[in-house]
Write an enzyme that holds these catalytic residues in place. Structure first.
Site, PDB file in Angstrom:
ATOM      1  CG  ASP A 206       2.545   4.618  -6.633  1.00 37.45           C
ATOM      2  OD1 ASP A 206       1.733   5.152  -5.858  1.00 37.45           O
ATOM      3  OD2 ASP A 206       2.319   3.536  -7.217  1.00 37.45           O
ATOM      4  CG  ASP A 208       7.307   2.508  -7.327  1.00 37.71           C
ATOM      5  OD1 ASP A 208       6.465   3.237  -7.893  1.00 37.71           O
ATOM      6  OD2 ASP A 208       7.013   1.399  -6.818  1.00 37.71           O
ATOM      7  CD1 TRP A 268      -0.024  -3.354  -3.924  1.00 41.64           C
ATOM      8  CD2 TRP A 268      -1.570  -4.732  -4.764  1.00 41.64           C
ATOM      9  NE1 TRP A 268       0.063  -3.278  -5.289  1.00 41.64           N
ATOM     10  CE2 TRP A 268      -0.883  -4.120  -5.828  1.00 41.64           C
ATOM     11  CE3 TRP A 268      -2.598  -5.632  -5.049  1.00 41.64           C
ATOM     12  CZ2 TRP A 268      -1.171  -4.393  -7.157  1.00 41.64           C
ATOM     13  CZ3 TRP A 268      -2.895  -5.900  -6.374  1.00 41.64           C
ATOM     14  CH2 TRP A 268      -2.173  -5.292  -7.412  1.00 41.64           C
ATOM     15  CD  GLU A 271      -4.742   1.881  -4.006  1.00 40.14           C
ATOM     16  OE1 GLU A 271      -4.987   0.682  -3.814  1.00 40.14           O
ATOM     17  OE2 GLU A 271      -3.787   2.264  -4.716  1.00 40.14           O
ATOM     18  CG  ASP A 272      -5.410   1.515  -8.382  1.00 41.66           C
ATOM     19  OD1 ASP A 272      -6.214   0.690  -7.898  1.00 41.66           O
ATOM     20  OD2 ASP A 272      -4.392   1.163  -9.010  1.00 41.66           O
ATOM     21  CG  MET A 298       7.507   1.162 -10.592  1.00 37.33           C
ATOM     22  SD  MET A 298       6.081   0.087 -10.268  1.00 37.33           S
ATOM     23  CE  MET A 298       6.912  -1.469 -10.060  1.00 37.33           C
ATOM     24  CG  HIS A 301       8.781  -2.498  -5.950  1.00 40.04           C
ATOM     25  ND1 HIS A 301       7.668  -3.101  -5.393  1.00 40.04           N
ATOM     26  CD2 HIS A 301       8.302  -1.540  -6.794  1.00 40.04           C
ATOM     27  CE1 HIS A 301       6.580  -2.513  -5.858  1.00 40.04           C
ATOM     28  NE2 HIS A 301       6.938  -1.566  -6.726  1.00 40.04           N
ATOM     29  NE  ARG A 303       2.216  -6.220  -4.260  1.00 41.69           N
ATOM     30  CZ  ARG A 303       1.339  -7.044  -4.849  1.00 41.69           C
ATOM     31  NH1 ARG A 303       0.561  -7.820  -4.130  1.00 41.69           N
ATOM     32  NH2 ARG A 303       1.232  -7.081  -6.148  1.00 41.69           N
TER      33      ARG A 303
HETATM   34  N1  UDP Z   1       4.523   2.160  -0.599  1.00 41.59           N
HETATM   35  C1  UDP Z   1       5.561   2.369   0.312  1.00 41.59           C
HETATM   36  N2  UDP Z   1       5.898   1.410   1.196  1.00 41.59           N
HETATM   37  C2  UDP Z   1       5.256   0.225   1.259  1.00 41.59           C
HETATM   38  C3  UDP Z   1       4.209  -0.010   0.336  1.00 41.59           C
HETATM   39  C4  UDP Z   1       3.868   0.971  -0.592  1.00 41.59           C
HETATM   40  O1  UDP Z   1       6.185   3.442   0.294  1.00 41.59           O
HETATM   41  O2  UDP Z   1       5.600  -0.604   2.112  1.00 41.59           O
HETATM   42  C5  UDP Z   1       4.088   3.257  -1.481  1.00 41.59           C
HETATM   43  C6  UDP Z   1       5.119   3.605  -2.537  1.00 41.59           C
HETATM   44  O3  UDP Z   1       4.980   4.968  -2.863  1.00 41.59           O
HETATM   45  C7  UDP Z   1       4.682   2.733  -3.670  1.00 41.59           C
HETATM   46  C8  UDP Z   1       3.166   2.853  -3.582  1.00 41.59           C
HETATM   47  O4  UDP Z   1       2.916   2.871  -2.184  1.00 41.59           O
HETATM   48  O5  UDP Z   1       5.202   3.147  -4.905  1.00 41.59           O
HETATM   49  C9  UDP Z   1       2.384   1.737  -4.263  1.00 41.59           C
HETATM   50  O6  UDP Z   1       2.802   0.467  -3.807  1.00 41.59           O
HETATM   51  P1  UDP Z   1       3.497  -0.578  -4.797  1.00 41.59           P
HETATM   52  O7  UDP Z   1       4.692   0.067  -5.413  1.00 41.59           O
HETATM   53  O8  UDP Z   1       3.757  -1.848  -4.060  1.00 41.59           O
HETATM   54  O9  UDP Z   1       2.378  -0.816  -5.888  1.00 41.59           O
HETATM   55  P2  UDP Z   1       2.538  -1.377  -7.379  1.00 41.59           P
HETATM   56  O10 UDP Z   1       3.985  -1.376  -7.764  1.00 41.59           O
HETATM   57  O11 UDP Z   1       2.001  -2.749  -7.360  1.00 41.59           O
HETATM   58  O12 UDP Z   1       1.717  -0.452  -8.205  1.00 41.59           O
HETATM   59 MN    MN Z   2       5.508   0.086  -7.400  1.00 41.20          MN
END
Ligand code: UDP
Ligand code: MN
Length: 356
Positions: A206, A208, A268, A271-272, A298, A301, A303
Site C-alpha cells: 500500500d 500509505d 474496498w 481481496e487480501d 500508516m 486517511h 476512505r
Molecule cells: N488506494 C489508492 N487510491 C484509492 C484507494 C486505494 O491509491 O483511491 C491504494 C493505496 O495504495 C492504499 C491501498 O490502495 O494504501 C489500500 O486502500 P486503503 O488505504 O483505503 O485501505 P486500508 O487503509 O483500509 O487498509
Molecule cells: Mn490505508
C-alpha cells in the site's frame, strides 16, 4: 671502464622494467579492490547483472519461466561481470528502529534530496559495490494519493538502498474514476515489471505504509511473507490471525503458484483475505517478521471516493478455492495507457476495464 659502464646500464634498464611490471601488477590489483570496497566508480548500469559465483544459479528453472513466457514476458539473461562480489546475506548498514513522521509540509524537493542519490531513472537501484541477491519489484496500487506517495518515497528509497536490494519501484495508477481494484492493479504491476527486468521477487505495498524498522527486509523468503505484521492502526499486532493486508512479498514462483491475485474484487475489502486463502490452498504458509521488526506506520486517511466497501466481496471469499485457478494472472485483461519514468518511480497508468 667501458665494460663496467655497460653493465651499469643493463642493470638500470632491468631494474626499470621490473619496477614498471610491479607497478602495473599493483595497479591492477588495486582496481579490483576499489570496485569491491566501493571506492571505485560504480559499474555502468546493465540490464541484468550476475555475480560470478558458480554456487549461485542464475535461474532456478523451476518451470515457471515457461508459464511466464506464455504471457509474452521476456526472460532476462546477461553476461557475467567479473569484478563484483555477492552482497552479504545480512546488509551491514541497517539501523534498526526508525523515526517516522508524516510531515505534511514535505515537498518533492525534500524527497529528491533524501532519496535521489544513486538511483537510476524510473526508481531503479543496484548496489554500486556488490551484486544483490534479490531482484525486487515493488508494486504500489495507486490513485489520487500524491502526498502519501511522497512520504513513501522519502522513507523507502534510503531504506531499500541500505538493504542492498536490486530493486525498482512501480506505481500502478488506476485510470479514470471507476471503482478501485487493488488486487487487479497488483496483478498488472507483476506483468509490467517483468516486461522490464527479470525480477525474482515482488513486494506488494500500500502507498500509505512505511516500515518503522529497516531490518524488515523487502525481499522474498521460502514462503510468502506478510511484512506489515504490526501496524500502528491495529495497536502494533495482527487484527486477526489470517490478516494478509498492507505489505506482502512473494517470489515469482510463489505468485505463479497461486495464479496471482483475484481480478474481481471491486471496491474496498476482501481481496487480501482471498490472497491469504490462495496461499493456504496451494499448501504454502505465511511467514512474518516478529512484532518489533514488523512495525509499520500508516498515513491517516479517510476512505477514498470510489473505493467504498463492497458488500459482495465478503460473499466471494467462500468461493476462492473454486475460482482461484480461473481468476488471476491467467485471466488478467487490461489496457495500458502510459508508462512514465520519473526519477524516483515508474508510473504505469492502466484501464482496468471496470464494471460500468
Ligand atoms: N488506494 C489508492 N487510491 C484509492 C484507494 C486505494 O491509491 O483511491 C491504494 C493505496 O495504495 C492504499 C491501498 O490502495 O494504501 C489500500 O486502500 P486503503 O488505504 O483505503 O485501505 P486500508 O487503509 O483500509 O487498509
Ligand atoms: Mn490505508
Amino acid at each position: 671502464m667501458n665494460k663496467r659502464y655497460l653493465r651499469l646500464l643493463v642493470v638500470t634498464a632491468l631494474l626499470a622494467v621490473s619496477y614498471r611490471v610491479t607497478v602495473w601488477m599493483h595497479d591492477d590489483h588495486t582496481d579490483d579492490d576499489d570496485t569491491t570496497t566501493g571506492f571505485g566508480s560504480p559499474p555502468p548500469p546493465t540490464p541484468n547483472r550476475v555475480a560470478v559465483d558458480p554456487s549461485v544459479e542464475e535461474d532456478p528453472g523451476l518451470g515457471f519461466s515457461d508459464e511466464i513466457n506464455h504471457l509474452g514476458l521476456p526472460r532476462g539473461s546477461s553476461p557475467p561481470l567479473p569484478h563484483l562480489p555477492l552482497c552479504p546475506s545480512f546488509p551491514p548498514k541497517l539501523e534498526g528502529p526508525l523515526r517516522i513522521e508524516f510531515d505534511w509540509t514535505r515537498t518533492m524537493d525534500d524527497v529528491h534530496k533524501e532519496s535521489g542519490p544513486g538511483l537510476q531513472e524510473g526508481g531503479r537501484f543496484q548496489p554500486p559495490d556488490c551484486i544483490s541477491q534479490h531482484k525486487v519489484a515493488i508494486i504500489i496500487p495507486f490513485r489520487n494519493r500524491a502526498q502519501h506517495l511522497k512520504h513513501w518515497l522519502y522513507y523507502l528509497h534510503p531504506i531499500l538502498k541500505r538493504q542492498q536490494l536490486d530493486y525498482g519501484v512501480y506505481v500502478i495508477h488506476q485510470h479514470g474514476n471507476g471503482t478501485f481494484n487493488r488486487a487487479k492493479l497488483l496483478n498488472v504491476g507483476f506483468v509490467e515489471a517483468l516486461k522490464e527486468y527479470a525480477y525474482d521477487c515482488f513486494v506488494f505495498s500500500d502507498v500509505d505504509l512505511v516500515p518503522m524498522n529497516d531490518r524488515n527486509i523487502y525481499r522474498c523468503h521460502d514462503q510468502p511473507r506478510h511484512l506489515s505484521a504490526a501496524m500502528d492502526k491495529f495497536g502494533f499486532r495482527l487484527p486477526y490471525k489470517t490478516y494478509f493486508g498492507g505489505v506482502v512479498s512473494l517470489s515469482r514462483e510463489q505468485y505463479m503458484r497461486i495464479n496471482g491475485f483475484p481480478n474481481e474484487f471491486w471496491g474496498w475489502g476482501g481481496e487480501d483475505d482471498d490472497m491469504y486463502s490462495r496461499v493456504m490452498y496451494k499448501k504454502m504458509e505465511v511467514s512474518r517478521p516478529d512484532n518489533r521488526v514488523g512495525m509499520y506506520k500508516m498515513v491517516r486517511h479517510a476512505r477514498d471516493l470510489h473505493n467504498e466497501e463492497n458488500p459482495h466481496n465478503a460473499g466471494k471469499l467462500g468461493l476462492t478455492r473454486l475460482t482461484m485457478d480461473a481468476d488471476g494472472i491467467n485471466s488478467l485483461r487490461y489496457t495500458l495507457k502510459h508508462v512514465t519514468k520519473h526519477a524516483l518511480y515508474t508510473m504505469v497508468t492502466v484501464d482496468l476495464h471496470g464494471p460500468k
